[in-house]
Design a protein around this motif. Structure first.
Motif, PDB file in Angstrom:
ATOM      1  N   ASP A 103      27.002  12.917   2.388  1.00 42.28           N
ATOM      2  CA  ASP A 103      27.834  11.767   2.303  1.00 42.28           C
ATOM      3  C   ASP A 103      28.595  12.041   3.613  1.00 42.28           C
ATOM      4  O   ASP A 103      29.117  13.117   3.807  1.00 42.28           O
ATOM      5  CB  ASP A 103      28.629  11.876   0.896  1.00 42.28           C
ATOM      6  N   TRP A 104      28.987  11.056   4.376  1.00 45.76           N
ATOM      7  CA  TRP A 104      29.377  10.919   5.670  1.00 45.76           C
ATOM      8  C   TRP A 104      30.815  11.223   5.457  1.00 45.76           C
ATOM      9  O   TRP A 104      31.658  12.101   6.434  1.00 45.76           O
ATOM     10  CB  TRP A 104      29.429   9.762   6.546  1.00 45.76           C
ATOM     11  N   TYR A 105      31.623  10.761   4.462  1.00 40.98           N
ATOM     12  CA  TYR A 105      32.955  11.173   4.204  1.00 40.98           C
ATOM     13  C   TYR A 105      33.330  11.896   3.054  1.00 40.98           C
ATOM     14  O   TYR A 105      34.315  11.657   2.336  1.00 40.98           O
ATOM     15  CB  TYR A 105      33.694   9.823   4.468  1.00 40.98           C
ATOM     16  N   THR A 106      32.370  13.045   2.660  1.00 40.85           N
ATOM     17  CA  THR A 106      32.719  13.857   1.658  1.00 40.85           C
ATOM     18  C   THR A 106      34.190  14.601   1.764  1.00 40.85           C
ATOM     19  O   THR A 106      34.790  14.674   0.632  1.00 40.85           O
ATOM     20  CB  THR A 106      31.763  14.915   1.531  1.00 40.85           C
ATOM     21  N   SER A 107      34.566  14.912   3.045  1.00 41.58           N
ATOM     22  CA  SER A 107      35.754  15.792   3.031  1.00 41.58           C
ATOM     23  C   SER A 107      37.110  14.804   2.597  1.00 41.58           C
ATOM     24  O   SER A 107      38.178  15.332   2.252  1.00 41.58           O
ATOM     25  CB  SER A 107      35.904  15.954   4.176  1.00 41.58           C
ATOM     26  N   LEU A 108      36.647  13.683   2.342  1.00 38.46           N
ATOM     27  CA  LEU A 108      37.832  12.552   2.016  1.00 38.46           C
ATOM     28  C   LEU A 108      37.845  12.249   0.691  1.00 38.46           C
ATOM     29  O   LEU A 108      38.785  11.592   0.176  1.00 38.46           O
ATOM     30  CB  LEU A 108      37.735  11.400   2.744  1.00 38.46           C
ATOM     31  N   THR A 109      36.912  12.806  -0.182  1.00 38.17           N
ATOM     32  CA  THR A 109      36.886  12.539  -1.412  1.00 38.17           C
ATOM     33  C   THR A 109      36.536  13.520  -2.587  1.00 38.17           C
ATOM     34  O   THR A 109      36.283  14.471  -2.110  1.00 38.17           O
ATOM     35  CB  THR A 109      35.569  11.380  -1.829  1.00 38.17           C
ATOM     36  N   ALA A 110      36.509  13.449  -3.674  1.00 38.92           N
ATOM     37  CA  ALA A 110      36.061  14.258  -4.924  1.00 38.92           C
ATOM     38  C   ALA A 110      35.135  13.683  -5.756  1.00 38.92           C
ATOM     39  O   ALA A 110      35.546  12.702  -6.289  1.00 38.92           O
ATOM     40  CB  ALA A 110      37.512  14.994  -5.265  1.00 38.92           C
ATOM     41  N   GLY A 111      33.830  14.405  -5.723  1.00 39.97           N
ATOM     42  CA  GLY A 111      32.811  13.628  -6.783  1.00 39.97           C
ATOM     43  C   GLY A 111      31.990  14.881  -7.084  1.00 39.97           C
ATOM     44  O   GLY A 111      32.127  15.805  -6.831  1.00 39.97           O
ATOM     45  N   PHE A 112      30.770  14.259  -7.659  1.00 36.82           N
ATOM     46  CA  PHE A 112      29.884  15.146  -8.004  1.00 36.82           C
ATOM     47  C   PHE A 112      28.533  14.572  -7.437  1.00 36.82           C
ATOM     48  O   PHE A 112      28.295  13.456  -7.407  1.00 36.82           O
ATOM     49  CB  PHE A 112      29.547  15.050  -9.317  1.00 36.82           C
ATOM     50  N   MET A 113      27.587  15.635  -7.093  1.00 39.99           N
ATOM     51  CA  MET A 113      26.200  15.490  -6.806  1.00 39.99           C
ATOM     52  C   MET A 113      25.025  15.725  -7.717  1.00 39.99           C
ATOM     53  O   MET A 113      24.025  15.425  -7.833  1.00 39.99           O
ATOM     54  CB  MET A 113      25.737  16.096  -5.527  1.00 39.99           C
ATOM     55  N   VAL A 171      23.364  10.482 -22.772  1.00 39.84           N
ATOM     56  CA  VAL A 171      23.327   9.046 -21.829  1.00 39.84           C
ATOM     57  C   VAL A 171      22.274   9.498 -20.704  1.00 39.84           C
ATOM     58  O   VAL A 171      21.452   8.886 -20.805  1.00 39.84           O
ATOM     59  CB  VAL A 171      24.739   8.799 -21.524  1.00 39.84           C
ATOM     60  N   ALA A 172      22.827  10.652 -19.944  1.00 40.91           N
ATOM     61  CA  ALA A 172      21.871  10.612 -18.832  1.00 40.91           C
ATOM     62  C   ALA A 172      22.319  11.904 -17.956  1.00 40.91           C
ATOM     63  O   ALA A 172      23.381  12.449 -18.134  1.00 40.91           O
ATOM     64  CB  ALA A 172      22.102   9.481 -17.977  1.00 40.91           C
ATOM     65  N   ALA A 173      21.413  12.590 -17.301  1.00 41.73           N
ATOM     66  CA  ALA A 173      21.516  13.616 -16.582  1.00 41.73           C
ATOM     67  C   ALA A 173      21.011  12.990 -14.979  1.00 41.73           C
ATOM     68  O   ALA A 173      20.062  12.444 -15.058  1.00 41.73           O
ATOM     69  CB  ALA A 173      20.752  14.727 -16.742  1.00 41.73           C
ATOM     70  N   LEU A 174      21.782  13.310 -13.848  1.00 41.57           N
ATOM     71  CA  LEU A 174      21.746  12.757 -12.829  1.00 41.57           C
ATOM     72  C   LEU A 174      21.501  13.854 -11.646  1.00 41.57           C
ATOM     73  O   LEU A 174      22.362  14.607 -11.501  1.00 41.57           O
ATOM     74  CB  LEU A 174      22.612  11.922 -12.366  1.00 41.57           C
ATOM     75  N   GLU A 175      20.775  13.965 -10.801  1.00 39.56           N
ATOM     76  CA  GLU A 175      20.694  14.941  -9.583  1.00 39.56           C
ATOM     77  C   GLU A 175      20.312  13.959  -8.213  1.00 39.56           C
ATOM     78  O   GLU A 175      19.509  12.934  -8.296  1.00 39.56           O
ATOM     79  CB  GLU A 175      19.687  15.767  -9.867  1.00 39.56           C
ATOM     80  N   GLU A 176      20.944  14.289  -7.192  1.00 36.03           N
ATOM     81  CA  GLU A 176      20.516  13.542  -5.996  1.00 36.03           C
ATOM     82  C   GLU A 176      19.877  14.415  -4.781  1.00 36.03           C
ATOM     83  O   GLU A 176      19.824  15.677  -5.156  1.00 36.03           O
ATOM     84  CB  GLU A 176      21.958  13.097  -5.120  1.00 36.03           C
ATOM     85  N   GLN A 205      29.252   8.009  -1.479  1.00 39.29           N
ATOM     86  CA  GLN A 205      27.948   8.513  -1.960  1.00 39.29           C
ATOM     87  C   GLN A 205      28.384   9.413  -3.195  1.00 39.29           C
ATOM     88  O   GLN A 205      27.985   9.517  -4.274  1.00 39.29           O
ATOM     89  CB  GLN A 205      27.153   8.981  -1.161  1.00 39.29           C
ATOM     90  N   ILE A 206      29.190  10.143  -2.845  1.00 39.25           N
ATOM     91  CA  ILE A 206      29.600  11.391  -3.754  1.00 39.25           C
ATOM     92  C   ILE A 206      30.339  11.173  -5.224  1.00 39.25           C
ATOM     93  O   ILE A 206      30.369  11.703  -6.075  1.00 39.25           O
ATOM     94  CB  ILE A 206      30.508  12.604  -3.102  1.00 39.25           C
ATOM     95  N   TRP A 207      30.665   9.919  -5.142  1.00 40.92           N
ATOM     96  CA  TRP A 207      31.521   9.324  -6.375  1.00 40.92           C
ATOM     97  C   TRP A 207      30.545   8.349  -7.333  1.00 40.92           C
ATOM     98  O   TRP A 207      30.784   8.019  -8.154  1.00 40.92           O
ATOM     99  CB  TRP A 207      32.560   8.138  -5.957  1.00 40.92           C
ATOM    100  N   LEU A 208      29.227   8.363  -6.817  1.00 42.25           N
ATOM    101  CA  LEU A 208      28.233   7.521  -7.490  1.00 42.25           C
ATOM    102  C   LEU A 208      28.168   7.943  -8.940  1.00 42.25           C
ATOM    103  O   LEU A 208      28.225   7.277 -10.058  1.00 42.25           O
ATOM    104  CB  LEU A 208      26.962   7.434  -6.839  1.00 42.25           C
ATOM    105  N   PHE A 209      27.745   9.160  -9.206  1.00 43.23           N
ATOM    106  CA  PHE A 209      27.682   9.652 -10.512  1.00 43.23           C
ATOM    107  C   PHE A 209      28.935   9.570 -11.532  1.00 43.23           C
ATOM    108  O   PHE A 209      28.711   9.496 -12.527  1.00 43.23           O
ATOM    109  CB  PHE A 209      27.168  11.315 -10.518  1.00 43.23           C
ATOM    110  N   ARG A 210      29.947  10.131 -10.716  1.00 45.60           N
ATOM    111  CA  ARG A 210      31.291   9.824 -11.523  1.00 45.60           C
ATOM    112  C   ARG A 210      31.317   8.410 -12.276  1.00 45.60           C
ATOM    113  O   ARG A 210      31.799   8.172 -13.149  1.00 45.60           O
ATOM    114  CB  ARG A 210      32.554  10.136 -10.655  1.00 45.60           C
ATOM    115  N   SER A 211      31.212   7.371 -11.093  1.00 43.93           N
ATOM    116  CA  SER A 211      31.230   6.141 -11.554  1.00 43.93           C
ATOM    117  C   SER A 211      30.570   5.649 -12.670  1.00 43.93           C
ATOM    118  O   SER A 211      30.780   5.019 -13.497  1.00 43.93           O
ATOM    119  CB  SER A 211      31.118   5.159 -10.156  1.00 43.93           C
ATOM    120  N   ALA A 212      29.069   5.996 -12.547  1.00 39.95           N
ATOM    121  CA  ALA A 212      27.954   5.686 -13.512  1.00 39.95           C
ATOM    122  C   ALA A 212      28.172   6.168 -14.688  1.00 39.95           C
ATOM    123  O   ALA A 212      28.078   5.520 -15.738  1.00 39.95           O
ATOM    124  CB  ALA A 212      26.652   6.129 -12.931  1.00 39.95           C
TER     125      ALA A 212
END
Length: 145
Positions: A1-11, A18-23, A47-54
């Motif tokens: 993710d190009w702006y990972t340093s500006l966010t906090a999320g999970f890969m 429900v689901a297990a996810l990996e990128e 991109q790094i917020w995708l799993f948190r959102s889902a």
């Protein structure tokens, strides 16, 4: 993710039942820093917020102004397939039911390809594997792994 340093999320993400996810990184066309900044200014999900959102907040807001979580594997897949973000990636997903396995090749907008158990040749596939390259293209000779 190009702006990972500006966010906090999970890969990697798991929601029990429900689901297990990996990128995995996906080599796609180069994206300029300017395009990424414009996407961020438009509110495109990092991109790094995708799993948190889902997994935690999916879809409509309820009366308490909290996002409703996904309650099934297919709802999570829809979110992953449809969410816009600034870079391509692969998402490997599994759920709690037989056949709940998918490998999604993502573009910035939408899915470029989806592999699922059982749909590769019309018969029952036994596994799905993902590398840094699209399964429908020949791997580049510059990467002999």
């Amino acid at each position: 993710d190009w702006y990972t340093s500006l966010t906090a999320g999970f890969m990697t993400g798991v929601r029990k039942g429900v689901a297990a996810l990996e990128e995995n990184w996906r080599f796609t066309k180069a994206i300029s820093v300017e395009d990424v900044v414009r996407a961020a200014e438009r509110g495109v999900l990092p991109q790094i917020w995708l799993f948190r959102s889902a997994l935690v907040g999916l879809g409509q807001q309820n009366e308490e102004m909290k996002f409703s979580p996904a309650d099934n594997f297919h709802a999570v897949l829809r979110r992953i397939e449809q969410t816009e973000f600034a870079a391509g990636m692969y998402v490997i997903a599994s759920g709690g039911e037989k056949g709940d396995v998918a490998d999604i090749a993502r573009l910035q907008v939408g899915a470029d390809g989806i592999s699922r158990l059982g749909n590769e040749t019309g018969g029952m596939a036994w596994f799905i594997a993902q590398t840094n390259y699209d399964v429908w293209r020949k791997d580049p000779s510059s990467d002999p792994r």
